[in-house]
Design a protein around this motif. Sequence first.
Motif, PDB file in Angstrom:
ATOM      1  N   ASN A 112       0.819  -1.208   0.000  1.00  0.00           N
ATOM      2  CA  ASN A 112       0.000   0.000   0.000  1.00  0.00           C
ATOM      3  C   ASN A 112       0.852   1.256   0.000  1.00  0.00           C
ATOM      4  O   ASN A 112       0.386   2.332  -0.392  1.00  0.00           O
ATOM      5  CB  ASN A 112      -0.948   0.000   1.205  1.00  0.00           C
ATOM      6  CG  ASN A 112      -2.322   0.525   0.848  1.00  0.00           C
ATOM      7  OD1 ASN A 112      -2.734   0.471  -0.311  1.00  0.00           O
ATOM      8  ND2 ASN A 112      -3.038   1.045   1.821  1.00  0.00           N
ATOM      9  N   LEU A 171      -1.941   7.553   4.063  1.00  0.00           N
ATOM     10  CA  LEU A 171      -3.241   7.652   4.731  1.00  0.00           C
ATOM     11  C   LEU A 171      -4.373   7.596   3.708  1.00  0.00           C
ATOM     12  O   LEU A 171      -5.369   6.872   3.904  1.00  0.00           O
ATOM     13  CB  LEU A 171      -3.315   8.956   5.533  1.00  0.00           C
ATOM     14  CG  LEU A 171      -4.636   9.231   6.255  1.00  0.00           C
ATOM     15  CD1 LEU A 171      -4.930   8.150   7.288  1.00  0.00           C
ATOM     16  CD2 LEU A 171      -4.606  10.615   6.924  1.00  0.00           C
ATOM     17  N   VAL A 172      -4.220   8.326   2.609  1.00  0.00           N
ATOM     18  CA  VAL A 172      -5.231   8.300   1.544  1.00  0.00           C
ATOM     19  C   VAL A 172      -5.361   6.890   0.973  1.00  0.00           C
ATOM     20  O   VAL A 172      -6.472   6.405   0.721  1.00  0.00           O
ATOM     21  CB  VAL A 172      -4.868   9.308   0.433  1.00  0.00           C
ATOM     22  CG1 VAL A 172      -5.810   9.156  -0.766  1.00  0.00           C
ATOM     23  CG2 VAL A 172      -4.929  10.736   0.966  1.00  0.00           C
ATOM     24  N   TRP A 231      -4.794   3.994   2.449  1.00  0.00           N
ATOM     25  CA  TRP A 231      -5.491   3.089   3.362  1.00  0.00           C
ATOM     26  C   TRP A 231      -6.973   3.430   3.481  1.00  0.00           C
ATOM     27  O   TRP A 231      -7.806   2.547   3.671  1.00  0.00           O
ATOM     28  CB  TRP A 231      -4.827   3.098   4.744  1.00  0.00           C
ATOM     29  CG  TRP A 231      -3.675   2.147   4.811  1.00  0.00           C
ATOM     30  CD1 TRP A 231      -2.350   2.441   4.953  1.00  0.00           C
ATOM     31  CD2 TRP A 231      -3.749   0.717   4.711  1.00  0.00           C
ATOM     32  NE1 TRP A 231      -1.591   1.299   4.943  1.00  0.00           N
ATOM     33  CE2 TRP A 231      -2.424   0.220   4.805  1.00  0.00           C
ATOM     34  CE3 TRP A 231      -4.793  -0.186   4.549  1.00  0.00           C
ATOM     35  CZ2 TRP A 231      -2.137  -1.138   4.740  1.00  0.00           C
ATOM     36  CZ3 TRP A 231      -4.506  -1.540   4.482  1.00  0.00           C
ATOM     37  CH2 TRP A 231      -3.193  -2.007   4.581  1.00  0.00           C
ATOM     38  N   ILE A 232      -7.317   4.697   3.351  1.00  0.00           N
ATOM     39  CA  ILE A 232      -8.736   5.080   3.361  1.00  0.00           C
ATOM     40  C   ILE A 232      -9.449   4.467   2.145  1.00  0.00           C
ATOM     41  O   ILE A 232     -10.557   3.927   2.256  1.00  0.00           O
ATOM     42  CB  ILE A 232      -8.887   6.615   3.376  1.00  0.00           C
ATOM     43  CG1 ILE A 232      -8.442   7.180   4.740  1.00  0.00           C
ATOM     44  CG2 ILE A 232     -10.325   7.025   3.087  1.00  0.00           C
ATOM     45  CD1 ILE A 232      -8.407   8.685   4.797  1.00  0.00           C
ATOM     46  N   ILE A 233      -8.793   4.529   0.976  1.00  0.00           N
ATOM     47  CA  ILE A 233      -9.383   3.958  -0.239  1.00  0.00           C
ATOM     48  C   ILE A 233      -9.564   2.454  -0.090  1.00  0.00           C
ATOM     49  O   ILE A 233     -10.625   1.900  -0.405  1.00  0.00           O
ATOM     50  CB  ILE A 233      -8.494   4.283  -1.461  1.00  0.00           C
ATOM     51  CG1 ILE A 233      -8.501   5.789  -1.745  1.00  0.00           C
ATOM     52  CG2 ILE A 233      -8.974   3.515  -2.694  1.00  0.00           C
ATOM     53  CD1 ILE A 233      -7.517   6.212  -2.827  1.00  0.00           C
ATOM     54  N   CYS A 285      -9.772   0.716   2.686  1.00  0.00           N
ATOM     55  CA  CYS A 285     -10.775   0.445   3.716  1.00  0.00           C
ATOM     56  C   CYS A 285     -12.182   0.572   3.159  1.00  0.00           C
ATOM     57  O   CYS A 285     -13.041  -0.285   3.403  1.00  0.00           O
ATOM     58  CB  CYS A 285     -10.574   1.397   4.894  1.00  0.00           C
ATOM     59  SG  CYS A 285     -11.681   1.083   6.287  1.00  0.00           S
ATOM     60  N   LEU A 286     -12.445   1.629   2.387  1.00  0.00           N
ATOM     61  CA  LEU A 286     -13.767   1.814   1.801  1.00  0.00           C
ATOM     62  C   LEU A 286     -14.098   0.705   0.802  1.00  0.00           C
ATOM     63  O   LEU A 286     -15.261   0.329   0.635  1.00  0.00           O
ATOM     64  CB  LEU A 286     -13.838   3.185   1.107  1.00  0.00           C
ATOM     65  CG  LEU A 286     -13.762   4.410   2.034  1.00  0.00           C
ATOM     66  CD1 LEU A 286     -13.726   5.696   1.218  1.00  0.00           C
ATOM     67  CD2 LEU A 286     -14.939   4.434   3.005  1.00  0.00           C
ATOM     68  N   VAL A 298     -12.045  -1.870   9.663  1.00  0.00           N
ATOM     69  CA  VAL A 298     -11.519  -0.544  10.001  1.00  0.00           C
ATOM     70  C   VAL A 298     -10.334  -0.666  10.955  1.00  0.00           C
ATOM     71  O   VAL A 298      -9.308   0.016  10.781  1.00  0.00           O
ATOM     72  CB  VAL A 298     -12.629   0.338  10.618  1.00  0.00           C
ATOM     73  CG1 VAL A 298     -12.041   1.628  11.184  1.00  0.00           C
ATOM     74  CG2 VAL A 298     -13.700   0.657   9.581  1.00  0.00           C
ATOM     75  N   CYS A 342      -7.210  -1.747   9.086  1.00  0.00           N
ATOM     76  CA  CYS A 342      -6.631  -0.671   8.278  1.00  0.00           C
ATOM     77  C   CYS A 342      -5.919   0.366   9.151  1.00  0.00           C
ATOM     78  O   CYS A 342      -4.859   0.887   8.775  1.00  0.00           O
ATOM     79  CB  CYS A 342      -7.713  -0.001   7.428  1.00  0.00           C
ATOM     80  SG  CYS A 342      -8.386  -1.070   6.127  1.00  0.00           S
ATOM     81  N   ILE A 343      -6.473   0.666  10.326  1.00  0.00           N
ATOM     82  CA  ILE A 343      -5.831   1.625  11.231  1.00  0.00           C
ATOM     83  C   ILE A 343      -4.503   1.071  11.726  1.00  0.00           C
ATOM     84  O   ILE A 343      -3.469   1.767  11.711  1.00  0.00           O
ATOM     85  CB  ILE A 343      -6.763   1.957  12.418  1.00  0.00           C
ATOM     86  CG1 ILE A 343      -7.975   2.762  11.929  1.00  0.00           C
ATOM     87  CG2 ILE A 343      -6.011   2.742  13.493  1.00  0.00           C
ATOM     88  CD1 ILE A 343      -9.024   3.009  13.007  1.00  0.00           C
ATOM     89  N   PHE A 381      -1.970   1.093   8.904  1.00  0.00           N
ATOM     90  CA  PHE A 381      -1.440   2.439   8.634  1.00  0.00           C
ATOM     91  C   PHE A 381      -0.377   2.819   9.657  1.00  0.00           C
ATOM     92  O   PHE A 381       0.683   3.349   9.300  1.00  0.00           O
ATOM     93  CB  PHE A 381      -2.578   3.466   8.650  1.00  0.00           C
ATOM     94  CG  PHE A 381      -2.084   4.896   8.660  1.00  0.00           C
ATOM     95  CD1 PHE A 381      -1.502   5.454   7.529  1.00  0.00           C
ATOM     96  CD2 PHE A 381      -2.184   5.672   9.809  1.00  0.00           C
ATOM     97  CE1 PHE A 381      -1.033   6.760   7.541  1.00  0.00           C
ATOM     98  CE2 PHE A 381      -1.721   6.975   9.831  1.00  0.00           C
ATOM     99  CZ  PHE A 381      -1.143   7.523   8.694  1.00  0.00           C
TER     100      PHE A 381
END
Length: 744
Positions: A157, A236-237, A239-241, A243-244, A504, A507-508, A511
């Motif tokens: 990632n 961070l971006v 992992w947000i992608i 995760c969603l 979630v 993913c946290i 990260f």
Amino acid sequence: MPKNSKVTQREPSHEQVTESVADLLAHEEPPDYKSSSLNVGPAAGKRAPQIEAPENDGRPAWNSKLQYILAQVGFSVGLGNVWRFPYLCQKNGGGAYLVPYFILLLIIGIPLFFLELAVGQKIRRGSIGVWNYVCPRLGGIGMSSLMVCGFVGLYYNVIIGWSIFYFFQSFQYPLPWSECPIRKNGTTASGHFHFVEPECDKSSATTYFWYRQTLNTTSTIAESGGLNVKMTLSLLVAWIIVCLAVIKGIASSGKVMYFSSLFPYVVLFCFMVRGLMLKGSMDGIAHMFTPKLEKMLEPQVWREAATQVFFALGLGFGGVIAFSSYNKMDNNCHFDAMLVSFINFFTSILATLVVFAVLGFKANIMNEKCVAENGEKILGYINSNVLSHDLIPPHVNLSHLTMSDYAEVYSVIKTVKEDGFAQLGLEPCLLEDELNKVSAVQGTGLAFIAFTEAMTHFPASPFWSVMFFFMLINLGLGSMIGTMTGITTPVLDAYKVQKELFTVCCCIVAFLCGLLFVQRSGNYFVTMFDDYSAGLPLTVVVILENLSVAWIYGTKRFMQDLEDMLGFRPSIIYFYLWKYVSPICLIVLISATVIEMTISPPGYNAWVQELAQERFQSYPPWALVMCFALIVLAMLPLPVVFVARHFNLMTDGSNKLSVSYRKSMMKDISSLEEQDEARFILGGAKLGDAPPSGPGRRPYVTPRGNTSLDPNSLSPNVCYGTSYQNAAISPTTPTTPVTPESDS
């Protein structure tokens, strides 16, 4: 009994007792969901009863076959197809490399990919549940897969984060890496004094942008340099992608796959058309596909081809098993294995054509630049009377030299000035040298340096740059979805946790762990994890998968399972590939990998700012310990689970098996009977025919639960040892009805 009805406390019925017995013997002979040719009634010759699978055992399912295929393609087709396969082709004989690659794809890749698809679809569990079923003592296979997925997901990632950073930087004209930055150094009487950044001047604009403005890398792995804020935000971006995309399981990731799996092909075809229109593109493609047949005799070429086949299909990660576990039982996974494997191979060829078309264009530009610079040198030597004008052929114009004219002039000067030629400093400017130079890079160097530099010469270069890095993001996202599914599915199968919350949290945590890779020395740790966390552990995992199915569960019995599940008998070739060819090839690959790791000094290529170039450096002692720890941690579950289950220190995981197995086992367990190997491998009898009776027939499982060994493979009982005697399944344990399990 209705699926959702409540159970009152009463004396266990005969059916309930039978059902619990089925639970205990679930590992002995996997029944079919619909009908089994092994089911023979008391009287020989009776037709086997139809066993219907529960319509819904609480497990999610793909919305369509297309969605599933795109998910498997998105997982298997990744960044390695774009920046690893072309490099291996160039390194290992061009077009000749395709021969060993294709052979190994047929004898290792497709059979093992088919095996993972089949066990996932049949047992309907993630990697941990599948290998707990096949052989509980080797249940550590699934846990090792999960560990490797975790390690790979951490650094993979980060690469997506780098692509995201370049994607947003591409919305500029000119591109920020197209020219070296100009520095101001005081003033003079005529104004400010400017100079080109020395580090950039010594290397190139794209190299400088990568190492200094993107990574701002340190000169050694021991020097942390603190967090790189830009890369931290990009991670961070990323992992947000991710995760969603995976938060709802296949309900969300399946929809994402429609775009993330198909869009890269749109970009590759666009680049293919554009690349073929560029000057010099055919030179690059010809350079790539010109076969060097003598390379095929080198063992190293076959080892690297096997490794690439191995990782290209995502074997051992658990993602393949997890995706196929959401399939219907009668899905034709053999067709899926062939289709996805050949799509993967086709994608590698397409990406190689694109890469070498663009690199051929770049090589021509660099060669023209070399000719122009050396032409100016020759003109200067003529004006200063170092060289005579008579050396220049009459038809040659030094102000507008072509490559052929320069080659002629260079040859004449070299012949005449034989003794003093070296002092002139003229370069040969051969296109072949430039092609070798630009195609000798791989990985991040190809994507973020060589390819980006080539795109700066494109008309409308920002558009192509945006498309290229958006393609890399989607390629990486497809692989990350498969990797995360390989982590979440086994855990959700085993524990009753909320899917969204668990995703979630994963993913946290990932990260936070990934901050190791976004410090200024972080790219060195990416290299370390890439070299040590996956290679050897995954190879060990896959060979144990192969051996547990072929030699412990039994290839004969596995072939029968496939016949019952698919409705047709797979080719006999698979029997021999699974039983003999693939294990031998994998053992040779493991041996070659260990030898390679022993011979090659452990180290990394560090960017030395003062020299503006890469230098190989050995790992310090603490980093060597870290490399060794990555391998050990990834493989540690294998011996731990084996020892724990051998001495009955942990349960065998049978309570986590697919509910449909346990339901059908209640009806099926007392009538399972061994069939002759030639009967279903060589095609002696049809499905549903009663097997012959006689003294030579020995049942796998009799109504009393007695077992016999398969003459061609070890019985699962051998794998169990004494695990049936543990307290979890003792005869005194109260029997309870089976209730469907769900993923959430």
